[in-house]
Motif scaffolding. Structure first.
Motif, PDB file in Angstrom:
ATOM      1  N   ASN A 354       2.777  -7.230   6.180  1.00 38.31           N
ATOM      2  CA  ASN A 354       1.848  -6.398   5.423  1.00 38.31           C
ATOM      3  C   ASN A 354       1.418  -7.119   4.154  1.00 38.31           C
ATOM      4  OD1 ASN A 354       1.785  -3.502   6.703  1.00 38.31           O
ATOM      5  ND2 ASN A 354       3.934  -4.123   6.733  1.00 38.31           N
ATOM      6  N   LEU A 355       0.185  -6.875   3.761  1.00 38.27           N
ATOM      7  CA  LEU A 355      -0.339  -7.416   2.518  1.00 38.27           C
ATOM      8  C   LEU A 355      -0.693  -6.333   1.521  1.00 38.27           C
ATOM      9  CD1 LEU A 355      -2.663 -10.179   3.979  1.00 38.27           C
ATOM     10  CD2 LEU A 355      -0.530 -10.529   2.747  1.00 38.27           C
ATOM     11  N   ILE A 356      -0.917  -5.131   2.011  1.00 37.37           N
ATOM     12  CA  ILE A 356      -1.278  -4.029   1.126  1.00 37.37           C
ATOM     13  C   ILE A 356      -0.342  -2.863   1.390  1.00 37.37           C
ATOM     14  CG2 ILE A 356      -3.703  -4.731   1.055  1.00 37.37           C
ATOM     15  CD1 ILE A 356      -4.261  -2.381   2.984  1.00 37.37           C
ATOM     16  N   LEU A 357      -0.318  -1.963   0.435  1.00 41.86           N
ATOM     17  CA  LEU A 357       0.442  -0.723   0.577  1.00 41.86           C
ATOM     18  C   LEU A 357      -0.543   0.433   0.451  1.00 41.86           C
ATOM     19  CD1 LEU A 357       3.091   0.744   0.868  1.00 41.86           C
ATOM     20  CD2 LEU A 357       3.467   0.526  -1.583  1.00 41.86           C
ATOM     21  N   PRO A 358      -0.929   1.055   1.577  1.00 45.43           N
ATOM     22  CA  PRO A 358      -1.904   2.157   1.514  1.00 45.43           C
ATOM     23  C   PRO A 358      -1.357   3.330   0.707  1.00 45.43           C
ATOM     24  CG  PRO A 358      -1.621   1.368   3.771  1.00 45.43           C
ATOM     25  CD  PRO A 358      -0.513   0.759   2.956  1.00 45.43           C
ATOM     26  N   LEU A 359      -2.212   3.879  -0.153  1.00 47.30           N
ATOM     27  CA  LEU A 359      -1.825   5.027  -0.959  1.00 47.30           C
ATOM     28  C   LEU A 359      -2.428   6.312  -0.410  1.00 47.30           C
ATOM     29  CD1 LEU A 359      -2.172   3.557  -4.567  1.00 47.30           C
ATOM     30  CD2 LEU A 359      -0.106   3.790  -3.169  1.00 47.30           C
ATOM     31  N   PHE A 360      -3.744   6.303  -0.268  1.00 45.87           N
ATOM     32  CA  PHE A 360      -4.424   7.504   0.219  1.00 45.87           C
ATOM     33  C   PHE A 360      -5.784   7.092   0.756  1.00 45.87           C
ATOM     34  CE2 PHE A 360      -7.059  11.343  -0.587  1.00 45.87           C
ATOM     35  CZ  PHE A 360      -6.384  12.219   0.261  1.00 45.87           C
ATOM     36  N   ARG A 361      -6.051   7.487   1.983  1.00 47.56           N
ATOM     37  CA  ARG A 361      -7.305   7.141   2.639  1.00 47.56           C
ATOM     38  C   ARG A 361      -7.504   5.620   2.602  1.00 47.56           C
ATOM     39  NH1 ARG A 361     -11.224  12.264   0.788  1.00 47.56           N
ATOM     40  NH2 ARG A 361     -10.005  13.849   1.925  1.00 47.56           N
ATOM     41  N   ASP A 362      -8.571   5.141   1.968  1.00 47.59           N
ATOM     42  CA  ASP A 362      -8.775   3.695   1.928  1.00 47.59           C
ATOM     43  C   ASP A 362      -8.356   3.075   0.603  1.00 47.59           C
ATOM     44  OD1 ASP A 362     -10.757   5.028   0.589  1.00 47.59           O
ATOM     45  OD2 ASP A 362     -12.358   3.639   1.124  1.00 47.59           O
ATOM     46  N   GLU A 363      -7.638   3.820  -0.218  1.00 43.19           N
ATOM     47  CA  GLU A 363      -7.123   3.273  -1.472  1.00 43.19           C
ATOM     48  C   GLU A 363      -5.763   2.629  -1.219  1.00 43.19           C
ATOM     49  OE1 GLU A 363      -8.484   3.031  -4.329  1.00 43.19           O
ATOM     50  OE2 GLU A 363     -10.280   4.267  -4.088  1.00 43.19           O
ATOM     51  N   TYR A 364      -5.516   1.513  -1.885  1.00 44.38           N
ATOM     52  CA  TYR A 364      -4.285   0.771  -1.665  1.00 44.38           C
ATOM     53  C   TYR A 364      -3.943  -0.017  -2.918  1.00 44.38           C
ATOM     54  CZ  TYR A 364      -7.487  -3.149  -1.105  1.00 44.38           C
ATOM     55  OH  TYR A 364      -8.453  -4.089  -1.316  1.00 44.38           O
ATOM     56  N   ILE A 365      -2.733  -0.550  -2.919  1.00 42.38           N
ATOM     57  CA  ILE A 365      -2.326  -1.510  -3.939  1.00 42.38           C
ATOM     58  C   ILE A 365      -1.899  -2.779  -3.222  1.00 42.38           C
ATOM     59  CG2 ILE A 365      -1.619   0.236  -5.611  1.00 42.38           C
ATOM     60  CD1 ILE A 365       1.278  -0.258  -4.773  1.00 42.38           C
ATOM     61  N   LEU A 366      -2.009  -3.906  -3.918  1.00 42.40           N
ATOM     62  CA  LEU A 366      -1.589  -5.181  -3.339  1.00 42.40           C
ATOM     63  C   LEU A 366      -0.067  -5.238  -3.359  1.00 42.40           C
ATOM     64  CD1 LEU A 366      -4.238  -7.547  -4.937  1.00 42.40           C
ATOM     65  CD2 LEU A 366      -4.169  -6.677  -2.592  1.00 42.40           C
ATOM     66  N   LEU A 367       0.513  -5.264  -2.184  1.00 42.57           N
ATOM     67  CA  LEU A 367       1.945  -5.074  -2.020  1.00 42.57           C
ATOM     68  C   LEU A 367       2.755  -6.172  -2.711  1.00 42.57           C
ATOM     69  CD1 LEU A 367       4.260  -3.511  -0.624  1.00 42.57           C
ATOM     70  CD2 LEU A 367       3.902  -4.972   1.366  1.00 42.57           C
ATOM     71  N   HIS A 368       2.475  -7.415  -2.406  1.00 44.91           N
ATOM     72  CA  HIS A 368       3.321  -8.512  -2.890  1.00 44.91           C
ATOM     73  C   HIS A 368       3.151  -8.737  -4.390  1.00 44.91           C
ATOM     74  CE1 HIS A 368       4.545  -9.749   1.164  1.00 44.91           C
ATOM     75  NE2 HIS A 368       3.326  -9.395   1.522  1.00 44.91           N
ATOM     76  N   GLU A 369       1.959  -8.484  -4.898  1.00 39.82           N
ATOM     77  CA  GLU A 369       1.769  -8.619  -6.334  1.00 39.82           C
ATOM     78  C   GLU A 369       2.640  -7.622  -7.091  1.00 39.82           C
ATOM     79  OE1 GLU A 369      -0.344  -8.895  -4.099  1.00 39.82           O
ATOM     80  OE2 GLU A 369      -1.756 -10.510  -4.501  1.00 39.82           O
ATOM     81  N   ASP A 370       2.703  -6.373  -6.608  1.00 44.88           N
ATOM     82  CA  ASP A 370       3.531  -5.373  -7.292  1.00 44.88           C
ATOM     83  C   ASP A 370       5.017  -5.664  -7.127  1.00 44.88           C
ATOM     84  OD1 ASP A 370       1.308  -4.132  -8.173  1.00 44.88           O
ATOM     85  OD2 ASP A 370       1.549  -2.280  -7.039  1.00 44.88           O
ATOM     86  N   TYR A 371       5.402  -6.196  -5.982  1.00 46.75           N
ATOM     87  CA  TYR A 371       6.809  -6.565  -5.810  1.00 46.75           C
ATOM     88  C   TYR A 371       7.189  -7.672  -6.795  1.00 46.75           C
ATOM     89  CZ  TYR A 371       8.724  -3.869  -1.944  1.00 46.75           C
ATOM     90  OH  TYR A 371       9.265  -2.854  -1.186  1.00 46.75           O
ATOM     91  N   GLN A 372       6.288  -8.619  -6.993  1.00 44.25           N
ATOM     92  CA  GLN A 372       6.600  -9.705  -7.909  1.00 44.25           C
ATOM     93  C   GLN A 372       6.562  -9.253  -9.364  1.00 44.25           C
ATOM     94  OE1 GLN A 372       3.856 -12.785  -6.906  1.00 44.25           O
ATOM     95  NE2 GLN A 372       4.826 -13.257  -4.934  1.00 44.25           N
ATOM     96  N   LEU A 373       5.702  -8.262  -9.672  1.00 38.84           N
ATOM     97  CA  LEU A 373       5.587  -7.811 -11.060  1.00 38.84           C
ATOM     98  C   LEU A 373       6.676  -6.834 -11.458  1.00 38.84           C
ATOM     99  CD1 LEU A 373       1.716  -7.314 -11.397  1.00 38.84           C
ATOM    100  CD2 LEU A 373       3.119  -9.060 -12.501  1.00 38.84           C
TER     101      LEU A 373
END
Length: 1381
Positions: A354-373
């Motif tokens: 996975n590269l993104i983490l879906p939040l709602f509908r087509d909104e998402y956050i960048l998964l690996h960037e948040d894991y690193q931050l």
């Protein structure tokens, strides 16, 4: 929208007051709860056991908690919907980077004062009153003071949303912590129902808080409070400081989530470890395939049709999508759980794909960037703490090593995901494509095994659903690499055909489940009936008897047993009629689970398991959970199917959906049957709409309709493409290669010269392929392409024909109708496209061949469509030949403004402009011998004879039918009417001169006649118009003949009827309307003897021509044409039977116009003077007398014309001006040849026969390719002296001669042949050879005379004609005497 409410009084922290306060606050979320739509998780009726029970009972408290879990999960969805809508309104602002578009400021939510708004946002949480805003933007601040109330009203709903977010955070967090501390077990194999409810709330809580960062929380709160201070005399709003504290604690959101969920972190870690094995199984495609987890039959023993090896694993695979989501959210907000030994592998498996983490509908956050931050710093901190304690204890060393591995994993997994995530999912999609394909075939063949394997079907649907949604979620995603600033796009193949296979497989599986829903329900009822006996047995075991059950728990167990025993027994075909509501059963079982999983209960889940599992069979909990799941297959099967097989989320990616469809549908691996699934997805799109935002339903419905229309357009485009491939020259056109005669001659010559096999090649000579070249091995690919195109066309037609209507809200799309319109529309476009080539009009025969090829393809498709396309083709051809109202088809008289089809309009205009008018200057000539037009150079892409001969006209009639012929005839009549109007104008303007000519002809005054001839104006122009009229008559004659031939071939009975009726039409004047119509119909198919006269007569009647006395001077006007300069360049061609400048068309024009005008004039006179009452009883005889009188007038006019023309011709001849003489004499002879009113014997009264005989003798003695024109006269001899003497009779003696209208003339011709042959018996052999060579070519020339007109000539004698004549000047002719017997 939530209303303004008073919140947060001084809170009492006692447990009893807390619970009562939470119970009362449920009504707070009424705006976010949907009473009509319930999700599968909420349909289980999470109600308290007894609403009348004491509030402090453990069962009531536990049940109340679970009701909150379900409701707060639904509230989370409502909050996400509102925030999503706010983002849409504000044009998706970037609150972190403070990037706001123009649409953001114009949305009307935030005051459009960027400087103030940005300042208060960046200075958050500093109070707005301390920012000295008047120094930033004084004008904006003044405007805020003036319009504070209005801005407050626009901001208030969204500030209330912030309040709801804060309240949701407090209630949900308290509930999560309470459940985490009181539920005994949250393992999937023991307490899966409560586990799923708990984790759904947990993930919803995380989603809401992560998504809240995308809303402009700081700006909304700061501006609202600033406006509140302005309008309330400096007082802050009552909830300002609590909201500031809430927003600040969740800035960024993960910081607040780490702190809030720290207490529940160990329980989350336990859950994630428990679901790890299922996640490992789901990513091991080899194990899934080899051990048959998704196969209805045993993989190693195919004869065993029921695969019961992994029933629980199959059920767990249906939830693996949720398990992956739990892992991503769980380790993100509880990073400490990554330090468990087994957590590294679990996290790495999920993060790598996975590269993104879906939040709602087509909104998402960048998964690996948040894991690193946010996760990596926590791991580094743990690593640092473990390192400092390494010398103190061994656990610290282990923790250090684990932390080091986690650090390495987080740093490296991003790179791995960028490279391998697409390949991992592609391999999984291929596996699912194969497994679902086999599953569909198996269950279609063995539908009785569908019910026992229904959980496996749900697992396959869930996995396919996950893969399809993942694919579209990652299309167009760009992820930043950990050590590089640039963004790296993810390489997702937009032409991946597996998507179509998965959609089709899911659609077919769902259709199978719906088709056999009664059998599945019956199987589930049978299972529940058998389950009742097993549960009763468990109740009687010693372990259960020894348990001290309280009254509530014991009552619930008895209710469940009673409910199972009362289930109706399915019998035979009555299963579909059985209605059974098992919601009470599920409610009671969930109530039991709520009690026995509570740490406050005296009897918990472990007690029940130990008391019943010792029997060696399934324990009570396992039986109850299975009964719960199978009960849902009785009355909630559709909701389960929707949960696992619905693709409604694809609405938010419908643009990508359309792109992938277009790239894959008609690709090498695309399948026509997939379009059903691609279109069917749209039916579920409106389910994405939320009642919280009413306008969403309209927008989503409109987008769904546009999506379907776009896909239908693509499908129909592909259908047209397949048809056009087959219809191309590389398609069926390659199978229709025919050699032209000249090409065949070249090949024969080549074959005789080079007969060795080595010279033979399938490629042909000069780039021309040989017929049958497609059978050579090197052309196999083209044949295979044709076969594949045919197969795809037939498959697509079958699929579209059988497809059920697509329903989107109140729109219904029937693909069969679209397909019919597409095929017929393509046929119409093809007709218009091939109608004209790059150069000009297509040959009608070629056009007919191309249309027949297209129609053959349509008939091929028609075999797979339950519609009559042949009738549609007829309608297209009819509309292109006739486009008026249908009522006009039944009326004989067409309105003047009748609209016609574009195709026939193009063809008719082309023929008139290029053939009749010769607008292109191609030198159009009519060849009487060949009955077609010829041209000196190509007209467009073809010579004129290639588009005007009888074969081409027959093709034209077959294409456009009778209405096309009518249209061309009508346009020709319009053109003819214009030419007749020019003649009428000339007669009127030159009336005095023509009357003078008439008088001089009677008096014999040559000088006066020549003076009057010179006074006629524009004679050259009128001659040109008359030639055009003659060309039009010749063309319409060819068209009528072609129409008659086609009618006789296609409808011989109709043709014979018209032919028979035409012979018995009365010749009365004026004609009755019915007779006129019949005569016109007969004329249009060429069964009327005098077609030209009848055609001009009807045209004059339509336009009201020949209506004054000036038309009586028409013979003199025609005679005046003999003085035209056009004769100076006229040359007769024996090969065509005409002149090089079409002057022979004047003869047909004179004959038709003179005769037609006489008929029209007399008809009009008779209409003006109706019959008297004395003769009213006998109408036919006066009508016949009128007809005889008209014919007499016509003969007189034609004889008058012949006399005047002969005089003008012979008077104008001299030794210095004798070039046009031959052409004029031949012209008069041709007029006498086809006119029924002036036999050739009439011409002899004015022109000696010897002259004409000598002219034809010299023409036909020369080479057929030579055109003789006496343009260089000799001053020493007359034209007659230079001509060879020979009788013209020998060229006329063949069966293909021009038919004569006068029977006596033709009879004399037959009787005089023998005598004339005797006279010329001594002709040389060379001359006879030349004569015989042209015997079948000659169509005009030899004269026929009746027996009553035998005249003997002797050398030097004059003609036997009377009256003034210039013939004495030919007294010295040496042509020799003629002997007549």
């Amino acid at each position: 929208m939530a209303k303004s409410r008073q919140h947060f009084p001084n809170q009492d922290t006692s447990p009893s007051s807390m619970k009562s306060r939470d119970w009362e606050s449920i009504s707070r979320w009424s705006d976010y709860l949907n009473p009509e739509v319930t999700s599968p998780s909420t349909s289980t009726s999470w109600k308290p056991v007894s609403s009348e029970g004491p509030p402090n009972s453990g069962s009531f408290q536990k049940a109340l908690h679970m009701e909150w879990v379900v409701q707060l999960t639904e509230v989370a969805g409502g909050l996400l919907t509102k925030m999503y809508r706010l983002n849409q309104i504000l044009d998706y602002p970037d609150s972190v980077s403070y990037v706001f578009s123009d649409a953001f400021w114009k949305a009307g939510v935030i005051p459009n004062y960027p400087r103030i708004c940005l300042l208060v946002t960046k200075k958050f949480p500093e109070h707005p009153s301390k920012l000295q805003l008047e120094r930033v933007d004084k004008l904006a601040l003044d405007s805020l003071h003036e319009n504070a109330e209005g801005y407050l009203r626009s901001l208030e709903p969204w500030v209330m949303l912030l309040l709801d977010l804060m309240a949701f955070r407090e209630q949900a967090l308290r509930l999560i912590l309470d459940l985490s501390s009181t539920v005994i077990t949250l393992l999937p194999h023991q307490n899966s129902l409560i586990l799923h409810a708990f984790m759904d709330l947990f993930c919803s809580f995380v989603r809401v808080n992560l998504f809240s960062e995308k809303a402009t929380r700081k700006m909304l709160l700061q501006m609202y409070n600033l406006l509140h201070i302005i309008s309330r005399n400096g007082r802050d709003c009552e909830f300002y400081h609590r909201l500031v504290q809430f927003i600040d604690s969740y800035d960024p959101p993960l910081k607040g989530l780490h702190e809030d969920l720290n207490f529940v972190s160990p329980r989350i870690g336990e859950v994630l470890e428990a679901v790890g094995p299922i996640i490992f199984l789901s990513v091991d495609t080899k194990k899934l395939r080899n051990e048959g987890f998704l196969s209805p039959f045993h993989p190693r023993y195919p004869d065993i049709l029921t695969n019961s090896a992994h029933p629980m694993r199959a059920q767990d695979l249906a939830n693996v999508t949720s398990y992956r989501e739990w892992v991503l959210f769980g380790y993100l907000v509880c990073p400490g759980e990554l330090l468990r030994v087994t957590s590294i592998d679990i996290a790495m498996v999920v993060l790598k794909e996975n590269l993104i983490l879906p939040l709602f509908r087509d909104e998402y956050i960048l998964l690996h960037e948040d894991y690193q931050l946010y996760v990596l710093p926590r791991i580094l901190e743990s690593k640092k703490m473990a390192k400092s304690g390494r010398t103190k204890q061994k656990e610290a060393d282990l923790e250090y090593n684990v932390a080091k591995q986690v650090e390495k994993m987080i740093c490296e997994v991003h790179e791995q995901a960028l490279v391998s995530c697409d390949a991992i999912h592609r391999e999984r999609r291929v596996l699912l494509k194969q497994e679902i394909g086999r599953m569909v075939l198996f269950f279609s063949d063995q539908p009785s095994l569908l019910a026992p394997n229904i959980q496996m079907v749900f697992s396959a649907l869930a996995l396919a659903q996950c893969e399809v949604i993942w694919y579209f979620q990652h299309v167009g995603i760009a992820s930043s690499k950990s050590k590089v600033v640039r963004m790296m796009p993810v390489d997702i193949d937009a032409a991946d055909p597996t998507i179509g296979f998965l959609l089709d497989g899911m659609d077919r599986l769902c259709c199978l489940v719906r088709k056999y829903i009664a059998a599945i329900r019956g199987y589930a009822l049978s299972y529940l009936s058998s389950c009742a006996g097993r549960i009763r047995f468990l109740f009687g075991t010693p372990g259960m008897v020894a348990l001290d059950l309280d009254a509530t728990l014991e009552g619930l167990l008895k209710q469940i047993l009673q409910c199972l025993e009362n289930i109706p027994k399915p019998q035979g075909e009555n299963v579909a009629a059985v209605t059974c509501d098992l919601s009470d059963l599920r409610k009671d079982w969930l109530s039991i689970l709520m009690i026995v999983t509570s740490s406050r209960s005296s009897i918990n889940i472990r007690h029940l398991e130990k008391a019943t599992v010792s029997t060696g069979k399934e324990g009570l909990l396992s039986e109850g959970n299975n009964a719960y799941n199978w009960s849902r297959c009785v009355d909630e099967l559709e909701s389960q199917l929707s949960k696992h097989g619905s693709l409604k989320k694809l609405y938010f990616y419908h643009q990508h959906l359309t792109t992938v469809f277009r790239n894959t549908m008609f690709g090498p691996e695309g399948r026509p049957q997939h379009c059903c699934a691609w279109l069917g997805v749209a039916s579920s799109f409106p389910e994405c709409a939320s009642i919280i935002v009413p306008e969403e339903l309209t927008k989503i419905g409109r987008d769904a309709v546009l999506y379907v229309e776009s896909l239908i357009e693509s499908i129909m485009g592909g259908l047209e493409g397949l048809i056009n491939i087959l219809d191309s020259e590389g398609g069926f056109g390659a199978l229709e290669n025919q050699l032209l005669p000249e090409q065949a001659a070249i090949r024969m010559n080549h074959a005789t010269k080079f007969s060795t096999p080595s010279t033979k090649s399938p490629r042909g000579i000069s780039g021309l392929p040989l017929p049958g070249h497609e059978s050579y091995p090197e052309n196999n690919n083209s044949v295979k392409m044709l076969e594949a195109a045919m197969q795809r066309l037939t498959n697509l037609c079958s699929v579209l024909n059988d497809m059920e209507p697509i329903c989107v809200l109140n729109h219904v799309f029937v693909l069969r109708e679209y397909m019919r319109d597409c095929i017929l529309g393509n046929f119409r476009r093809r007709l218009l496209a091939v109608l004209k080539t790059d150069n000009d009009l297509q040959r009608p025969s070629v056009l007919e061949s191309l249309l027949r090829r297209q129609m053959g393809i349509v008939h091929l498709a028609e075999q797979h469509i339950s519609m009559d396309l042949t009738q549609g083709i007829r309608e297209v051809l009819l509309s292109e030949a006739f486009a008026g109202p249908v009522s006009s088809l039944h009326s004989f008289e067409k309105p003047a403004d009748q609209q016609t089809g574009s195709a026939i309009e193009i063809v008719c205009n082309w023929y008139i402009e290029n053939i009749v008018k010769d607008a292109s200057g191609a030198g159009i000539l009519f060849a009487p011998v060949h009955k077609c037009f010829r041209s000196a150079r190509p007209v467009g892409g073809y010579f004129a004879e290639s588009v005007t001969d009888i074969r081409e006209m027959k093709a034209f009639v077959r294409i456009f039918g009778g209405y096309g012929v009518d249209r061309l005839d009508r346009m020709m009549r319009e053109h003819m009417a214009a030419l007749l109007n020019c003649i009428d104008t000339t007669l009127r303007s030159n009336r005095e001169a023509l009357e003078g000519i008439a008088a001089s002809m009677q008096s014999g005054d040559r000088i006066e006649r020549e003076a009057n001839l010179k006074q006629i104006v524009d004679i050259e122009t009128v001659v040109g118009f008359c030639i055009q009229a003659g060309q039009a008559l010749d063309f319409i004659r060819i068209l009528a003949e072609a129409a008659g031939v086609v009618l006789e071939e296609s409808a011989p009975l109709v043709f014979s009827l018209i032919y028979g009726v035409a012979k018995h039409l009365t010749d009365e004047i004026p004609e009755k309307e019915e007779i006129r119509r019949l005569r016109r119909v007969a004329s249009s198919v060429g069964v009327v003897g005098e077609h030209d006269i009848e055609w001009v007569r009807s045209t004059l009647a339509e336009v009201g021509g020949a209506n004054d006395g000036s038309w009586g001077l028409l013979p003199y006007l025609c005679s005046a044409f003999m003085t035209s300069n056009i004769w100076n360049v006229a040359a007769f061609n024996v090969n065509t039977g005409g002149f090089n400048n079409n002057i022979h068309c004047l003869a047909r024009c004179f004959n038709a116009v003179i005769a037609g005008s006489e008929f029209a004039r007399l008809e009009r006179e008779q209409q003006r003077q109706p019959l008297s009452n004395a003769h009213a009883g006998d109408v036919s005889e006066p009508g016949m007398q009128n007809h005889v009188s008209v014919e007499t007038n016509i003969k007189s006019a034609m004889q008058l014309y012949l006399k005047c023309s002969s005089g003008i011709i012979l008077d104008s001849w001299s030794d210095g001006y004798r070039s046009p003489l031959v052409a004029k004499l031949i012209f008069l002879d041709q007029l006498c040849e086809f006119s029924p009113y002036i036999p050739r014997s009439t011409l002899e009264l004015h022109i000696p026969y010897a002259i004409l005989r000598s002219i034809y003798r010299q023409y036909y003695a020369n080479s057929p390719s030579t055109t003789l024109a006496l343009l260089n006269p000799s001053p020493r001899q007359s034209p007659a002296i230079s001509l060879t003497h020979s009788s013209p009779v020998i060229w006329q003696n063949h069966g293909d001669s021009t038919p004569q209208s006068n029977a006596t003339d033709s009879g004399f011709f037959k009787g005089s042949v023998h005598s004339q042959e005797q006279v010329y018996e001594a002709e040389s052999a060379s001359v006879r050879v030349g004569q015989n060579k042209h015997r079948n070519v000659r169509r005009s020339g030899p004269l026929e005379y009746s027996s009553s007109r035998k005249v003997k000539f002797v050398e030097g004698s004059n003609s036997g004609s009377t009256g003034p004549s210039p013939l004495p000047r030919f007294a010295v002719s040496r042509s020799g005497p003629l002997s007549y017997k």
